[in-house]
Design a protein around this motif. Structure first.
Motif, PDB file in Angstrom:
ATOM      1  N   UNK A  42       0.822  -1.212   0.000  1.00 26.26           N
ATOM      2  CA  UNK A  42       0.000   0.000   0.000  1.00 26.26           C
ATOM      3  C   UNK A  42       0.854   1.259   0.000  1.00 26.26           C
ATOM      4  N   UNK A  43       2.115   1.103   0.389  1.00 21.63           N
ATOM      5  CA  UNK A  43       3.019   2.254   0.430  1.00 21.63           C
ATOM      6  C   UNK A  43       4.071   2.184  -0.681  1.00 21.63           C
ATOM      7  N   UNK A  44       3.776   1.383  -1.707  1.00 25.77           N
ATOM      8  CA  UNK A  44       4.598   1.394  -2.909  1.00 25.77           C
ATOM      9  C   UNK A  44       5.734   0.400  -2.963  1.00 25.77           C
ATOM     10  N   UNK A  45       5.924  -0.401  -1.925  1.00 29.66           N
ATOM     11  CA  UNK A  45       6.994  -1.410  -1.948  1.00 29.66           C
ATOM     12  C   UNK A  45       6.358  -2.781  -2.117  1.00 29.66           C
ATOM     13  N   UNK A  46       6.458  -3.330  -3.310  1.00 25.06           N
ATOM     14  CA  UNK A  46       5.752  -4.556  -3.640  1.00 25.06           C
ATOM     15  C   UNK A  46       6.536  -5.775  -3.150  1.00 25.06           C
ATOM     16  N   UNK A  47       5.894  -6.594  -2.318  1.00 30.74           N
ATOM     17  CA  UNK A  47       6.463  -7.827  -1.796  1.00 30.74           C
ATOM     18  C   UNK A  47       5.501  -8.974  -2.097  1.00 30.74           C
ATOM     19  N   UNK A  48       5.991 -10.210  -2.195  1.00 30.78           N
ATOM     20  CA  UNK A  48       5.082 -11.344  -2.407  1.00 30.78           C
ATOM     21  C   UNK A  48       4.030 -11.382  -1.293  1.00 30.78           C
ATOM     22  N   UNK A  49       2.744 -11.448  -1.661  1.00 27.65           N
ATOM     23  CA  UNK A  49       1.670 -11.285  -0.671  1.00 27.65           C
ATOM     24  C   UNK A  49       1.284 -12.571   0.057  1.00 27.65           C
ATOM     25  N   UNK A  50       2.263 -13.394   0.411  1.00 27.29           N
ATOM     26  CA  UNK A  50       1.932 -14.694   0.993  1.00 27.29           C
ATOM     27  C   UNK A  50       2.470 -14.875   2.412  1.00 27.29           C
ATOM     28  N   UNK A  51       2.902 -13.799   3.040  1.00 26.97           N
ATOM     29  CA  UNK A  51       3.500 -13.935   4.370  1.00 26.97           C
ATOM     30  C   UNK A  51       2.499 -14.427   5.405  1.00 26.97           C
ATOM     31  N   UNK A  80      -0.255  -3.798  11.228  1.00 28.63           N
ATOM     32  CA  UNK A  80      -0.957  -2.572  11.600  1.00 28.63           C
ATOM     33  C   UNK A  80      -2.376  -2.960  11.970  1.00 28.63           C
ATOM     34  N   UNK A  81      -3.073  -2.092  12.662  1.00 29.59           N
ATOM     35  CA  UNK A  81      -4.395  -2.432  13.192  1.00 29.59           C
ATOM     36  C   UNK A  81      -5.413  -2.729  12.103  1.00 29.59           C
ATOM     37  N   UNK A  82      -5.203  -2.195  10.887  1.00 26.15           N
ATOM     38  CA  UNK A  82      -6.135  -2.441   9.783  1.00 26.15           C
ATOM     39  C   UNK A  82      -5.805  -3.718   9.020  1.00 26.15           C
ATOM     40  N   UNK A  83      -4.788  -4.433   9.459  1.00 26.98           N
ATOM     41  CA  UNK A  83      -4.374  -5.639   8.739  1.00 26.98           C
ATOM     42  C   UNK A  83      -5.448  -6.701   8.661  1.00 26.98           C
ATOM     43  N   UNK A  84      -6.321  -6.765   9.659  1.00 22.20           N
ATOM     44  CA  UNK A  84      -7.389  -7.762   9.650  1.00 22.20           C
ATOM     45  C   UNK A  84      -8.289  -7.599   8.430  1.00 22.20           C
ATOM     46  N   UNK A  85      -8.392  -6.380   7.922  1.00 20.30           N
ATOM     47  CA  UNK A  85      -9.275  -6.101   6.786  1.00 20.30           C
ATOM     48  C   UNK A  85      -8.630  -6.480   5.455  1.00 20.30           C
ATOM     49  N   UNK A  86      -7.324  -6.731   5.451  1.00 20.51           N
ATOM     50  CA  UNK A  86      -6.619  -7.015   4.192  1.00 20.51           C
ATOM     51  C   UNK A  86      -6.337  -8.500   3.998  1.00 20.51           C
ATOM     52  N   UNK A  87      -6.687  -9.341   4.929  1.00 17.33           N
ATOM     53  CA  UNK A  87      -6.430 -10.773   4.770  1.00 17.33           C
ATOM     54  C   UNK A  87      -7.123 -11.302   3.517  1.00 17.33           C
ATOM     55  N   UNK A  88      -6.362 -11.972   2.655  1.00 15.35           N
ATOM     56  CA  UNK A  88      -6.993 -12.567   1.474  1.00 15.35           C
ATOM     57  C   UNK A  88      -7.811 -13.787   1.918  1.00 15.35           C
ATOM     58  N   UNK A  89      -8.784 -14.220   1.125  1.00 11.36           N
ATOM     59  CA  UNK A  89      -9.743 -15.234   1.562  1.00 11.36           C
ATOM     60  C   UNK A  89      -9.121 -16.519   2.101  1.00 11.36           C
ATOM     61  N   UNK A  90      -8.051 -17.000   1.468  1.00  8.48           N
ATOM     62  CA  UNK A  90      -7.455 -18.254   1.931  1.00  8.48           C
ATOM     63  C   UNK A  90      -6.885 -18.091   3.337  1.00  8.48           C
ATOM     64  N   UNK A  91      -6.102 -17.036   3.561  1.00  6.58           N
ATOM     65  CA  UNK A  91      -5.514 -16.802   4.881  1.00  6.58           C
ATOM     66  C   UNK A  91      -6.603 -16.517   5.908  1.00  6.58           C
ATOM     67  N   UNK A  92      -7.629 -15.781   5.514  1.00  6.49           N
ATOM     68  CA  UNK A  92      -8.724 -15.487   6.434  1.00  6.49           C
ATOM     69  C   UNK A  92      -9.427 -16.768   6.865  1.00  6.49           C
TER      70      UNK A  92
END
Length: 230
Positions: A42-51, A80-92
């Motif tokens: 979200x801040x411009x540094x693209x990392x693999x989204x699977x952590x 961050x506190x808003x991270x719960x809202x960004x979980x992709x469906x599989x991780x959620x």
């Protein structure tokens, strides 16, 4: 798992940086930092989204291996506190299954102090379980037994001219035989601080001795970090 005694209780350190408390059937982990990659994206540094997926897979394995019925997370659960809202469906879905299967308590930290329990489990600032304090950050001057996270300690060694950095726990002992412990960061996308850093040593005072400990096969390897003057 490597069993050892701490603060009058029996524990076991897993190969995957978690701490198991057999009497409570509880698994303790610190600094998951879920959704760290999406925060940086979200801040411009693209990392693999699977952590988050990788961290939760390892956590699910630790729960199965130990037979834990309770899970206590020691803060900075999300980056961050808003991270719960960004979980992709599989991780959620993985997280929802884990929080349904166990008595799950999120102890909040400085990164996620405003997180909500909409993802399951319950929230706490800190806990006292059987006389053992569970909190995110070690409290300088604390004289009661304590488990915490926050510092992401890593043991730095030079072996045969090679620099080795390995996540570790840091344990202090006081003159009464009690102590405090800082757990290593559990998350897949977490860095670390030298276990001998003055900030860690200061956080664990008062103490007579402070050691780094790591699991080495079926034994616990101990590395002295600091000793009080005689």
């Amino acid at each position: 798992m490597v069993p050892f005694s701490f603060a009058g209780e029996e524990f076991a350190l897993t190969q995957g940086r978690a701490l198991y408390w057999p009497r409570e059937r509880a698994l303790l982990v610190a600094d998951l930092h879920l959704e760290k990659a999406s925060f940086f994206a979200r801040h411009g540094q693209m990392l693999p989204p699977y952590d988050s997926r990788e961290t939760l897979e390892r956590l699910a394995l630790a729960i199965r291996e130990t037979g834990a019925r309770r899970v206590y997370t020691l803060g900075d659960n999300f980056h961050d506190s808003a991270g719960t809202e960004r979980l992709e469906p599989h991780a959620a879905g993985m997280l929802a299954a884990l929080t349904r299967a166990t008595d799950w308590v999120w102890i909040t930290g400085n990164h996620d102090h405003a997180m909500e329990a909409s993802i399951g489990g319950t929230l706490a600032d800190e806990l006292d379980i059987a006389g053992l304090l569970l909190r995110h950050r070690a409290k300088p001057g604390e004289t009661r037994p304590e488990l915490s996270g926050h510092y992401h300690p890593r043991l730095h060694l030079t072996v045969r001219h090679r620099r080795i950095r390995r996540p570790c726990a840091v344990i202090s002992r006081d003159r009464e035989g009690s102590g405090r412990m800082i757990l290593p960061a559990y998350g897949a996308l977490t860095g670390g601080m030298d276990a001998a850093d003055p900030a860690i040593l200061k956080a664990l005072q008062p103490a007579r001795a402070i050691d780094a400990v790591v699991s080495a096969g079926d034994r616990l390897a101990t590395f002295p970090l600091w000793r009080a003057a005689a």
